[in-house]
Design an enzyme around this catalytic site. Structure first.
Site, short mmCIF file in Angstrom:
data_model
loop_
_atom_site.label_atom_id
_atom_site.label_comp_id
_atom_site.label_asym_id
_atom_site.label_seq_id
_atom_site.Cartn_x
_atom_site.Cartn_y
_atom_site.Cartn_z
N SER A 66 0.79 -1.24 0.00
CA SER A 66 0.00 0.00 0.00
C SER A 66 0.82 1.28 0.00
O SER A 66 0.26 2.36 -0.19
CB SER A 66 -0.94 0.01 1.20
OG SER A 66 -2.05 -0.77 0.88
N LYS A 69 0.35 3.39 -2.95
CA LYS A 69 -0.82 4.28 -3.12
C LYS A 69 -0.41 5.75 -3.06
O LYS A 69 -1.10 6.62 -3.57
CB LYS A 69 -1.87 3.94 -2.05
CG LYS A 69 -2.45 2.53 -2.25
CD LYS A 69 -3.32 2.07 -1.08
CE LYS A 69 -3.77 0.63 -1.27
NZ LYS A 69 -4.45 0.07 -0.10
N TYR A 193 -4.14 -2.24 -10.04
CA TYR A 193 -3.98 -2.13 -8.58
C TYR A 193 -3.03 -3.21 -8.04
O TYR A 193 -2.08 -2.90 -7.30
CB TYR A 193 -5.37 -2.24 -7.92
CG TYR A 193 -5.31 -2.30 -6.42
CD1 TYR A 193 -5.20 -1.14 -5.66
CD2 TYR A 193 -5.34 -3.52 -5.74
CE1 TYR A 193 -5.12 -1.19 -4.27
CE2 TYR A 193 -5.26 -3.58 -4.36
CZ TYR A 193 -5.16 -2.42 -3.63
OH TYR A 193 -5.07 -2.47 -2.26
N TYR A 245 -4.56 3.14 8.14
CA TYR A 245 -5.89 2.53 8.30
C TYR A 245 -6.50 2.89 9.63
O TYR A 245 -6.41 4.02 10.07
CB TYR A 245 -5.81 1.01 8.09
CG TYR A 245 -5.05 0.66 6.85
CD1 TYR A 245 -5.52 1.07 5.60
CD2 TYR A 245 -3.85 -0.04 6.91
CE1 TYR A 245 -4.82 0.77 4.46
CE2 TYR A 245 -3.15 -0.33 5.76
CZ TYR A 245 -3.64 0.08 4.54
OH TYR A 245 -2.95 -0.21 3.41
N VAL A 263 1.27 -3.77 3.75
CA VAL A 263 1.28 -5.08 4.42
C VAL A 263 2.54 -5.91 4.14
O VAL A 263 2.72 -6.97 4.70
CB VAL A 263 0.00 -5.92 4.14
CG1 VAL A 263 -1.23 -5.27 4.71
CG2 VAL A 263 -0.14 -6.23 2.67
N1 GLU Z 1 -2.38 -5.22 -1.98
C1 GLU Z 1 -2.87 -5.25 -0.61
C2 GLU Z 1 -4.36 -5.48 -0.61
O1 GLU Z 1 -5.03 -5.06 -1.50
C3 GLU Z 1 -2.52 -3.94 -0.01
C4 GLU Z 1 -2.84 -3.87 1.45
C5 GLU Z 1 -1.89 -3.05 2.24
O2 GLU Z 1 -0.70 -2.98 2.00
O3 GLU Z 1 -2.35 -2.43 3.18
O4 GLU Z 1 -4.88 -6.09 0.28
#
Ligand code: GLU
Length: 309
Positions: A66, A69, A193, A245, A263
């Site tokens: 993530s 992003k 994505y 988050y 993650v």
């Molecule tokens: N590619 C992971 C997902 O979509 C990203 C989640 C993350 O890094 O928080 O679950």
């Protein structure tokens, strides 16, 4: 600040948390991530005047997940500016990164660009006038141009593993499509994505690639403006409020810097007007943020006295 004092800060902070290395739980809902050695630990600091310090596995590429992003948000803000906020809000979610409940209550408009639903809308916007391949290439070109070498790429094993298990992300895109908040096909959006989440970078690469966020959108090493000061400030505030988050408040409380986690166990933190800190430790806490990485950043912020509060 000199390299010697930076090294001292990083060294004493990392040594203070060394007995925690190996704690947490690696992300296993993406099978390829479950195989990563939980004992890995890396950290890097890069300052605006080019001073740097590294610790442990700082040169080893890992799955940025993530953290990517932040790059897609930068590209989308450069592409459509504040029009983005018609399709994604900029409020903390207080919910898990892949929550479906809130999205339904809020009629398909994700709370922010860093929860999965929001980042899936970013992928949809990147697909405008592009194919999935050229959208992914746009992100890679952006990174390779900043780094100044063509070596950042996708870990295809992780991308495949992620695509094969993308049931929740697929539900989020289907639901948003039913609310008219997705323009492209579900599979194209997931393709972009999952591939950008599977970019592999080291702590050192990540610090280098986000230096522009410490200088209001200007990269002082390549002397390039990456994004306007106004939009760079927006990215930093979203990192501050939504970068971790449903533990974003806890991270702000403990570290006091804008940051983004993934993650894969990486976390990047921006120190405005000073530089960037990146840490990597694959064991996660229950919110999906690196457990030891957060402690390391807390120790670095405390020893250096870097915070925005
Ligand atoms: N590619 C992971 C997902 O979509 C990203 C989640 C993350 O890094 O928080 O679950």
């Amino acid at each position: 600040m000199t390299n010697a004092s930076l090294n001292q800060i990083l060294d004493s902070a990392c040594r203070s948390i060394q007995d925690q290395i190996g704690s947490g739980k690696v992300a296993d809902y993406i099978p390829a991530l479950a195989r990563v050695d939980i004992k890995k630990f890396g950290a890097s600091i890069l300052t605006l005047d080019g001073e740097s310090a590294s610790f442990g596995d700082a040169k080893e590429p890992f799955s940025i997940q993530s953290i990517s992003k932040v790059f897609s948000l930068t590209l989308v803000l450069n592409q459509i500016g504040d029009k983005l906020w018609e399709r994604v809000h900029h409020e903390p979610s207080g919910n898990a990164f892949n929550s479906i409940v809130q999205l339904e209550m809020e009629r398909g408009i994700p709370r922010n660009p860093f929860i999965n639903a929001g980042a899936l809308v970013l992928s949809d916007i990147l697909l405008k006038d592009r194919t999935p391949d050229t959208s992914i290439q746009t992100i890679l070109n952006f990174l390779n141009e900043i780094i100044g070498e063509k070596r950042i790429g996708i870990d295809h094993e992780v991308a495949l593993s992620e695509l094969e298990t993308a049931h929740r992300n697929s539900s989020l895109v289907h639901f948003m499509k039913s609310c008219n908040n997705i323009e492209n096909t579900v599979s194209d959006v997931l393709n972009v994505y999952c591939n950008h989440c599977s970019i592999a970078m080291s702590c050192e690469d990540l610090s280098r690639s986000m230096l522009f966020l410490a200088k209001e959108g200007f990269d002082p090493i390549s002397n390039q403006r990456i994004i306007s000061p106004e939009l760079a400030r927006r990215i930093n505030s979203i990192m501050m409020l939504c970068g971790h988050y449903d533990a974003s408040g806890d991270f702000a409380y403990r570290v006091g810097l804008p940051g983004k986690s993934g993650v894969g166990g990486g976390i990047v933190a921006i120190v405005p007007e000073v530089g960037v800190i990146t840490v990597w430790s694959p064991g996660l806490n229950k919110n999906g943020n690196s457990l030891v990485g957060t402690s390391a950043l807390e120790a670095i912020a405390k020893i250096s006295n870097w915070n925005i509060l």
